[in-house]
Design a protein around this motif. Structure first.
Motif, PDB file in Angstrom:
ATOM      1  N   THR A 337      40.205   9.644  53.162  1.00 57.89           N
ATOM      2  CA  THR A 337      41.074   9.943  54.294  1.00 57.89           C
ATOM      3  C   THR A 337      40.303  10.775  55.317  1.00 57.89           C
ATOM      4  OG1 THR A 337      41.925  11.929  53.189  1.00 57.89           O
ATOM      5  CG2 THR A 337      43.172   9.886  52.904  1.00 57.89           C
ATOM      6  N   GLY A 338      40.801  10.724  56.550  1.00 57.07           N
ATOM      7  CA  GLY A 338      40.150  11.504  57.596  1.00 57.07           C
ATOM      8  C   GLY A 338      39.877  10.670  58.825  1.00 57.07           C
ATOM      9  N   THR A 339      38.650  10.785  59.346  1.00 51.98           N
ATOM     10  CA  THR A 339      38.267  10.123  60.595  1.00 51.98           C
ATOM     11  C   THR A 339      37.018   9.274  60.371  1.00 51.98           C
ATOM     12  OG1 THR A 339      36.799  11.921  61.270  1.00 51.98           O
ATOM     13  CG2 THR A 339      39.140  12.108  61.890  1.00 51.98           C
ATOM     14  N   PRO A 340      36.744   8.334  61.278  1.00 48.13           N
ATOM     15  CA  PRO A 340      35.518   7.536  61.151  1.00 48.13           C
ATOM     16  C   PRO A 340      34.256   8.382  61.111  1.00 48.13           C
ATOM     17  CG  PRO A 340      37.010   6.516  62.723  1.00 48.13           C
ATOM     18  CD  PRO A 340      37.604   7.848  62.371  1.00 48.13           C
ATOM     19  N   GLU A 341      34.245   9.481  61.874  1.00 45.58           N
ATOM     20  CA  GLU A 341      33.067  10.360  61.869  1.00 45.58           C
ATOM     21  C   GLU A 341      32.826  10.954  60.486  1.00 45.58           C
ATOM     22  OE1 GLU A 341      34.384   9.690  65.912  1.00 45.58           O
ATOM     23  OE2 GLU A 341      35.459  10.376  64.133  1.00 45.58           O
ATOM     24  N   GLU A 342      33.912  11.246  59.772  1.00 47.83           N
ATOM     25  CA  GLU A 342      33.769  11.774  58.408  1.00 47.83           C
ATOM     26  C   GLU A 342      33.308  10.680  57.444  1.00 47.83           C
ATOM     27  OE1 GLU A 342      37.005  15.165  57.704  1.00 47.83           O
ATOM     28  OE2 GLU A 342      37.872  13.366  58.652  1.00 47.83           O
ATOM     29  N   TRP A 343      33.756   9.451  57.652  1.00 52.94           N
ATOM     30  CA  TRP A 343      33.392   8.363  56.749  1.00 52.94           C
ATOM     31  C   TRP A 343      31.948   7.906  56.954  1.00 52.94           C
ATOM     32  CZ3 TRP A 343      38.359   5.573  58.724  1.00 52.94           C
ATOM     33  CH2 TRP A 343      39.488   6.235  58.218  1.00 52.94           C
ATOM     34  N   THR A 344      31.430   8.061  58.170  1.00 53.09           N
ATOM     35  CA  THR A 344      30.050   7.636  58.430  1.00 53.09           C
ATOM     36  C   THR A 344      29.035   8.700  58.047  1.00 53.09           C
ATOM     37  OG1 THR A 344      30.090   8.453  60.707  1.00 53.09           O
ATOM     38  CG2 THR A 344      30.774   6.154  60.346  1.00 53.09           C
ATOM     39  N   GLY A 345      29.501   9.890  57.727  1.00 50.60           N
ATOM     40  CA  GLY A 345      28.577  10.953  57.381  1.00 50.60           C
ATOM     41  C   GLY A 345      27.778  11.448  58.571  1.00 50.60           C
ATOM     42  N   GLY A 346      28.373  11.408  59.749  1.00 53.26           N
ATOM     43  CA  GLY A 346      27.699  11.896  60.948  1.00 53.26           C
ATOM     44  C   GLY A 346      27.024  10.833  61.773  1.00 53.26           C
ATOM     45  N   ARG A 347      26.940   9.620  61.256  1.00 52.36           N
ATOM     46  CA  ARG A 347      26.363   8.531  62.041  1.00 52.36           C
ATOM     47  C   ARG A 347      27.377   8.041  63.067  1.00 52.36           C
ATOM     48  NH1 ARG A 347      23.634   4.793  57.245  1.00 52.36           N
ATOM     49  NH2 ARG A 347      22.221   6.406  56.417  1.00 52.36           N
ATOM     50  N   PRO A 348      26.933   7.384  64.139  1.00 53.06           N
ATOM     51  CA  PRO A 348      27.876   6.901  65.156  1.00 53.06           C
ATOM     52  C   PRO A 348      28.830   5.864  64.561  1.00 53.06           C
ATOM     53  CG  PRO A 348      25.632   6.899  66.008  1.00 53.06           C
ATOM     54  CD  PRO A 348      25.525   7.153  64.532  1.00 53.06           C
ATOM     55  N   PRO A 349      30.123   5.994  64.799  1.00 52.92           N
ATOM     56  CA  PRO A 349      31.067   4.969  64.329  1.00 52.92           C
ATOM     57  C   PRO A 349      30.835   3.648  65.050  1.00 52.92           C
ATOM     58  CG  PRO A 349      32.214   7.008  64.894  1.00 52.92           C
ATOM     59  CD  PRO A 349      30.812   7.126  65.425  1.00 52.92           C
ATOM     60  N   GLY A 350      31.280   2.574  64.445  1.00 57.27           N
ATOM     61  CA  GLY A 350      31.251   1.284  65.104  1.00 57.27           C
ATOM     62  C   GLY A 350      32.388   1.177  66.104  1.00 57.27           C
ATOM     63  N   VAL A 351      32.198   0.383  67.132  1.00 55.69           N
ATOM     64  CA  VAL A 351      33.219   0.152  68.157  1.00 55.69           C
ATOM     65  C   VAL A 351      33.432  -1.351  68.281  1.00 55.69           C
ATOM     66  CG1 VAL A 351      33.829   0.390  70.592  1.00 55.69           C
ATOM     67  CG2 VAL A 351      32.631   2.251  69.414  1.00 55.69           C
ATOM     68  N   LEU A 352      34.683  -1.777  68.357  1.00 53.30           N
ATOM     69  CA  LEU A 352      35.011  -3.191  68.500  1.00 53.30           C
ATOM     70  C   LEU A 352      35.553  -3.436  69.901  1.00 53.30           C
ATOM     71  CD1 LEU A 352      35.491  -6.038  67.274  1.00 53.30           C
ATOM     72  CD2 LEU A 352      37.781  -5.230  66.608  1.00 53.30           C
ATOM     73  N   PRO A 353      34.849  -4.186  70.731  1.00 54.46           N
ATOM     74  CA  PRO A 353      35.372  -4.494  72.069  1.00 54.46           C
ATOM     75  C   PRO A 353      36.688  -5.269  71.971  1.00 54.46           C
ATOM     76  CG  PRO A 353      33.042  -5.051  71.906  1.00 54.46           C
ATOM     77  CD  PRO A 353      33.517  -4.763  70.516  1.00 54.46           C
ATOM     78  N   THR A 354      37.634  -4.935  72.845  1.00 57.27           N
ATOM     79  CA  THR A 354      38.912  -5.635  72.883  1.00 57.27           C
ATOM     80  C   THR A 354      39.163  -6.165  74.284  1.00 57.27           C
ATOM     81  OG1 THR A 354      40.155  -3.612  73.365  1.00 57.27           O
ATOM     82  CG2 THR A 354      39.883  -4.210  71.041  1.00 57.27           C
ATOM     83  N   ALA A 355      40.095  -7.099  74.385  1.00 60.29           N
ATOM     84  CA  ALA A 355      40.373  -7.720  75.675  1.00 60.29           C
ATOM     85  C   ALA A 355      41.782  -8.300  75.668  1.00 60.29           C
ATOM     86  CB  ALA A 355      39.354  -8.830  75.946  1.00 60.29           C
ATOM     87  N   SER A 356      42.243  -8.662  76.852  1.00 59.59           N
ATOM     88  CA  SER A 356      43.500  -9.381  77.016  1.00 59.59           C
ATOM     89  C   SER A 356      43.185 -10.853  77.278  1.00 59.59           C
ATOM     90  CB  SER A 356      44.287  -8.809  78.187  1.00 59.59           C
ATOM     91  OG  SER A 356      43.587  -9.053  79.403  1.00 59.59           O
TER      92      SER A 356
END
Length: 457
Positions: A337-356
């Protein structure tokens, strides 16, 4: 006096029922997490004396066996079902006295399965309702194809006869109480309404207003795919499943999460798709609790693959475990539980581009995304009704085994609303593809200027 209390499992599209006279209760088709039923009985101040199964379920693991063991209730299952546990065998026409007020009559209603039973509810000797399981639903019937194509023709015709038997034997003012039909894939079409009677179904239900030939043809033409995990439900239910273990999974730290992803295990993000898109553990998969979580996860995951759950809170993990236990995925390999930053161990989280869909049309029109691939992950019937011109069609539940059919280029993936598109995009991204998730309603596509066509065009 009597009370019928539905216990909804909206995420699977099912209902269980607690019925009582103020003292003694019966339960019909309980879900695996029986604590909900036990709590309802405690709140009503009643003792559960009988548990009834309308059929060996295909869409969830039953809680009937565990509930009967927990309460000492008599467990009524069709005498013809080859179960591996002790039960009270019940057959067509048999009447079970539940209390001085309540009784139940078993009615053979094959169609959803060969051994399906409905149960007429009698109060003070008068028929007042019928628990129809997967037989007569609100404006629909249970689908007849879950036991395999070799049984479908026999079962669809049996379903027609069973519905007419119920309509002929049960008083018109009696209520019907189906188990399926509230979004379940066990329903042949989507049921309508929240309550009904025999009289109402005689007016509106195609099985009671059509000829047998028309009913059979129309129902079979409208059937679409159903979740792959259904194949595992009947064997589990015939074996007599116990209550689920809902204790928290073992905590997983960033190193453990990364090693599990690298080993090919599934690490699933339970947050909303917008939260996942904004930042996530690279390689994790998006199956948010805000959609049909268990249905799609259970449909797609290779059965038996170790599963680790990621949530913002312990409550999200708990909810996911409950949902998964209902379809026989009993224990997660771990959780965090927590945040992506906690799950990555300090590495940059992944980002998924979204669109309409407007963004998609613009990118296509202006040629900004050269070589773009539009991938439609909706089911076959949705695609047949209407789809984007030039789109590639691979239903979400087939995507894992058909990854090599996705053309090269940046993949713009869409579905009907965005949930399945994000799940598919996360699967594609985890396999190294460059993706954009269209987080939009398909109903907006034409208004945005997309060119649509149907499969018949």
């Amino acid at each position: 006096m009597y009370t019928v209390q539905p216990i909804d499992t909206s995420t699977l599209g099912d209902r269980s029922y607690l019925v009582h006279d103020g003292t003694t209760a019966l339960v019909v088709d309980p879900q695996r997490d029986i604590d909900r039923v036990l709590e309802a009985a405690r709140e009503a101040g009643v003792r559960i004396g009988h548990v009834f199964e309308t059929h060996i379920h295909n869409d969830y693991v039953t809680g009937g066996h565990a509930l009967a063991q927990e309460t000492g209730a008599a467990y009524h299952v069709n005498a013809e079902d080859p179960v591996d546990f002790e039960r009270m065998p019940v057959s067509d026409g048999e009447i079970v006295d539940v209390s001085p007020v309540l009784a139940v009559r078993a009615i053979a209603t094959p169609g959803h399965t060969h051994t399906h039973l409905s149960y007429e509810l009698r109060a003070d000797g008068r028929p007042v309702g019928v628990f129809t399981g997967g037989s007569l639903l609100f404006g629909s019937t249970g689908r007849p194809d879950l036991l395999g194509p070799e049984h479908t023709d026999t079962l669809v015709r049996a379903q027609y006869r069973s519905a007419h038997r119920l309509a002929g034997e049960i008083p018109e003012d009696a209520e019907i109480f189906p188990t399926h039909g509230f979004g379940s894939f066990c329903s042949s079409t989507q049921a309508e309404g929240v309550s009904s009677t025999i009289a109402h179904e005689k007016r509106v239900n195609p099985v009671l207003t059509s000829s047998e030939a028309d009913f059979v043809a129309d129902l079979l033409a409208g059937l679409d795919a159903y979740p792959a995990y259904y194949a595992h439900m009947a064997p589990a239910n015939l074996a007599g499943p116990g209550a689920p273990d809902l204790t928290p999974p073992e905590p997983a730290d960033p190193a453990e999460l990364r090693s599990r992803i690298e080993a090919g295990e599934w690490v699933v993000d339970l947050r909303s798709r917008t939260a996942f898109a904004a930042g996530h553990l690279p390689g994790s998969l998006s199956f948010g609790l805000d959609g049909s979580f268990a249905t799609y996860l259970g449909w797609i995951i290779p059965w038996g693959t170790p599963l680790t759950l990621l949530g913002e809170t312990p409550e999200q993990i708990e909810e996911a475990q409950r949902e998964l236990a209902r379809i026989g995925i009993d224990r997660s390999a771990g959780g965090a539980t927590g945040t992506p930053e906690e799950w990555t161990g300090g590495r940059p989280p992944g980002v998924l581009p979204t669109a309409s869909f407007g963004d998609l049309v613009e990118a296509r029109t202006e040629g900004r995304d050269e070589g773009m691939v539009v991938l439609d992950v909706r089911r076959d019937l949705e695609w047949s009704e209407s789809h984007l011109l030039g789109a590639v069609h691979i239903p979400l539940h087939q995507l894992l085994r058909r990854m090599d059919e996705v053309p090269p280029g940046r993949v713009w993936v869409h579905c009907g609303s965005g949930y399945r598109a994000t799940a598919a995009a996360s699967l594609l991204a985890a396999n190294g593809r460059d993706v954009v998730a269209v987080n939009d309603e398909f109903a907006n596509a034409a208004q945005a200027g997309a060119v649509l066509e149907s499969a018949a065009a």
